[in-house]
Design an enzyme around this catalytic site. Structure first.
Site, short mmCIF file in Angstrom:
data_model
loop_
_atom_site.label_atom_id
_atom_site.label_comp_id
_atom_site.label_asym_id
_atom_site.label_seq_id
_atom_site.Cartn_x
_atom_site.Cartn_y
_atom_site.Cartn_z
CB CYS A 99 -28.31 43.14 16.37
SG CYS A 99 -27.94 44.14 17.61
NE ARG A 154 -25.85 39.01 12.97
CZ ARG A 154 -24.93 39.56 12.22
NH1 ARG A 154 -23.98 38.68 11.49
NH2 ARG A 154 -25.01 40.89 11.81
CD1 TRP A 171 -22.51 43.91 20.51
CD2 TRP A 171 -22.37 42.01 21.44
NE1 TRP A 171 -21.50 44.09 21.23
CE2 TRP A 171 -21.27 42.67 21.87
CE3 TRP A 171 -22.90 41.06 22.17
CZ2 TRP A 171 -20.27 42.16 22.54
CZ3 TRP A 171 -21.97 40.26 23.24
CH2 TRP A 171 -20.50 41.00 23.33
CG ASN A 231 -27.55 44.18 12.68
OD1 ASN A 231 -26.87 44.77 13.52
ND2 ASN A 231 -27.01 43.39 11.84
N GLY A 232 -27.83 47.54 13.66
CA GLY A 232 -27.10 48.83 13.08
C GLY A 232 -27.14 50.07 13.84
CD GLU A 246 -2.25 38.70 22.61
OE1 GLU A 246 -1.93 38.26 23.96
OE2 GLU A 246 -3.23 38.01 22.07
CE LYS A 251 -4.12 34.76 21.21
NZ LYS A 251 -4.54 35.99 22.20
CD GLU A 281 -4.60 31.73 23.61
OE1 GLU A 281 -4.84 31.61 24.82
OE2 GLU A 281 -4.59 32.57 23.19
CG HIS A 288 20.61 39.62 30.92
ND1 HIS A 288 21.90 40.12 31.57
CD2 HIS A 288 20.21 40.67 30.32
CE1 HIS A 288 22.09 41.40 31.23
NE2 HIS A 288 21.21 42.11 30.58
CE LYS A 320 -13.99 35.06 23.80
NZ LYS A 320 -12.63 35.29 23.26
#
Ligand code: F6R
Length: 634
Positions: free
Chosen positions: A40, A65, A113, A139-140, A513, A517, A520, A536, A629
């Site tokens: 936040c 944030r 957030w 914040n928290g 994955e 990474k 991309e 194979h 994104k």
């Protein structure tokens, strides 16, 4: 700054007690929970200029944030508050309500957030006390807010939001109006009774006084020219106004009175005593400061995994158990996602099977329509999505909904479309991920899915414990030493045309994955195979010096190492990732054995490697070409 926060975090864990497991030092979590930085953004200003433009600019800089809602409150020429807040991004809100016409030279602002309470205007900050005289941004997380709320309600206070924050202005009002304390004393008393982590700025309309206090969440004081003061979660919020800052420590409580803005005072709210802190000058530019010591958000977010995995694992037990019961009851369960989120699903399917003997269907969300005929009213669909906005995932959810299926979403962005369609949601609580690449949210997804698998196996407590023990491993894996070592590997691999990756079992998903990474962000072709598939066909690609990464774990060791030897005997350049090295490895990345949690720990060095490759090759790791994104096209 980075080393500083790592040291603080380390000290916090150290103080909390030490346990040994294998040869690694593990830091036990304190009974009250670890102080993590829930994102936040807060910015406050007291000075001689109009507050609103300064606060609006600060909010824009803090949007990384949190960006689900925002608000600004000022004290106008009299002692009245002027408040505007709403749901949405800062600029959207500004276009809607014009945040710049708020009057006054003192004010507070917040970009949220969501953690406690949904994304609504009522839950947006700032929050104001019952008598309208005290306003707060926070914040928290205030862990004991329910108790405090109940006590205040018994004194006649009422609440309009679902947030934990709203107790703070009312607690201060309680101390002032009912117990006769002045504003500063009331604030100190109130902060003392808060449990959990917080950075808070509170203002009093009557005395035009601003107080900022921190305990486990970030807050810095900016000291400007001509009696101008700033309090913010992060320096970039005011960096265009001043480079002179005071780094605050836990307990520090800054009191700024507008009548006397040529001075401020710092008290420790735990003792009430005055503390002295030096004013220091920063030499960063704004862009640099937002990323702290890091050159890119990708590396910052990789490093944040020390905290974010723990946050993802700190779920409400009741929610996890309710969802576990739904999984057990369902006839047919699908785990769906795209890209990295799909890899998290695939990884989890091995764990559900191994740990809980539970069969789960893992399907790419974009391929889900092929399974339509199997969807019944008692089918459960678990959609895993960082953004909650990926169109392929939303299409799949809608298809399942039409068939009457139950939907669970595992999501990072609260209030996103996936959460709106879902019958229940689990939040990753990883904070905003700014880099286009999934890093911290991928491991957060794995942490949540791991917790679900343990819960399904009737081993919830064990799952929580295992995830908690991972902290120290992740800390070491994201250290500067590891980065330096991986830079050497990246230098060697940066001229490669192809990189192959092998894994077995859940580490096959890790291999997928890892390849994603690398490709991309570095644009080097990287491809993963299940170890057993090598013979194979893919083995024909291996020649002298072909780089091949091999993920090794205790339970796959004998088979995957024999695949590694097949590569070695064809001249491949072998990169081993796992608990112990063998002679055949040309490069070895040590990651301690973490059993069910190997997929979480083993991917981290490869995230760093991918980052280093991008930097060496001159690509922007935060914005790889052709990628977005949130993928909202089919
Ligand atoms: C890879 C990456 C993507 C996302 C995918 C799904 O680094 O970020 O593959 O994982 O686009 O996105 P979400 O999880 O938002 O549905």
């Amino acid at each position: 700054m980075e080393n500083y926060s790592r040291r603080i975090l380390n000290a916090a864990f150290f103080l909390a007690g030490i346990v040994r497991r294998n040869t690694i030092v593990i830091y036990e979590r304190s009974p009250k929970g670890i102080c993590f930085f829930i994102m936040c953004g807060i910015i406050a200003y007291a000075g001689t200029e109009d507050a609103a433009p300064i606060l609006l600019e600060g909010l824009k800089r803090l949007e990384y944030r949190g960006y689900d809602s925002a608000g600004i409150l000022t004290i106008n020429g009299g002692s009245q508050f002027e408040l505007k807040k709403d749901v949405g991004k800062v600029l959207e809100i500004h276009l809607k309500v014009n945040l710049l016409d708020l009057k006054g030279t003192i004010g507070i602002a917040h970009t949220r957030w969501a953690t406690h309470g949904g994304v609504t205007r009522r839950n947006a900050h700032p929050h104001v006390s019952n008598n309208g005289k005290i306003a707060v941004i926070h914040n928290g997380i205030i862990e004991n807010y329910k108790d405090l709320k109940a006590q205040l309600e018994s004194e006649g206070f009422h609440f309009y939001s679902e947030t934990d924050t709203e107790v703070v202005p009312n607690l201060i009002e309680y101390w002032m109006r009912i117990r006769g304390a002045n504003f500063v004393q009331a604030a100190l008393n109130s902060f003392q009774s808060l449990e959990g982590n917080f950075a808070i700025v509170v203002i009093d309309g009557d005395s035009k006084t601003m107080i900022g206090s921190k305990n486990g969440s970030p807050l810095v004081l900016g000291v400007g020219q001509d009696r101008n003061y700033f309090l913010a979660s992060d320096i970039p919020a005011f960096l265009d106004r001043t480079k002179d800052v005071v780094y605050l420590y836990d307990g520090d409580t800054v009191v700024i009175t507008q009548q006397e803005t040529d001075r401020y005072e710092i008290l420790d709210f735990r003792t009430g005593k005055k503390v002295e802190r030096p004013v220091q000058s920063v030499s960063w530019d704004i862009e640099h400061a937002a990323k702290g010591e890091f050159d890119h958000f990708m590396l910052k977010e990789i490093s944040e995994q020390v905290e974010t995995i723990q946050r993802a694992a700190s779920q409400d037990r009741q929610t996890i158990e309710e969802i576990t019961a739904r999984i057990r009851k369902a006839r047919g369960v699908f785990l769906i996602g795209c890209g990295s989120s799909y890899h998290a699903c695939l990884s989890a399917s091995y764990l559900f099977s191994k740990l809980a003997s539970f069969h789960i269907n893992t399907v790419l969300a974009s391929e889900f329509s092929a399974y339509e005929d199997f969807l019944k009213e008692d089918t459960l669909v678990i959609a895993v999505t960082q953004s909650g906005e990926t169109i392929d995932v939303l299409d799949a959810i809608k298809t399942a909904k039409q068939k009457g299926c139950q939907i669970i979403s595992i999501v990072n962005v609260m209030g996103s479309s996936a959460t709106q369609f879902a019958d229940a949601s689990i939040f990753l609580n990883a904070g905003p991920e700014v880099s286009v690449l999934s890093t911290k949210t991928y491991t957060a997804q794995l942490a949540v899915l791991t917790l679900l698998a343990f819960s399904l196996a009737g081993k919830y407590d064990e799952g929580v414990r295992e995830l908690k023990y991972l902290w120290n491993v992740v800390y070491n894996l994201t250290s500067q030493n590891m980065r330096t070592r991986l830079k050497q590997l990246a230098d060697r691999l940066s001229t490669s045309e192809h990189i192959f990756v092998l894994g077995r079992g859940s580490l096959y998903a890790t291999a997928l994955e890892a390849a994603l990474k690398v490709k991309e962000v570095s644009y080097i072709h990287a491809e993963a195979f299940a170890g057993g598939e090598l013979k194979h066909g893919p083995i024909s690609l291996i020649g002298k010096g072909t780089p091949v990464m091999v993920f090794v774990s205790k339970d796959t060791e004998s088979k995957i190492l024999s695949n590694a030897m097949e590569v070695k005997s064809r001249g491949g350049y072998l990169i081993g990732i796992g608990p112990s090295a063998i002679d055949a490895f040309d490069f070895f990345i040590k990651v301690p054995e973490n059993e069910e949690l190997n997929p979480i720990s083993q991917i981290i060095p490869i995230q760093i490697l991918a980052y280093q490759l991008a930097v060496i090759l001159g690509h922007d790791p935060d914005r790889p070409r052709n990628l977005a994104k949130s993928v909202t096209v089919r």
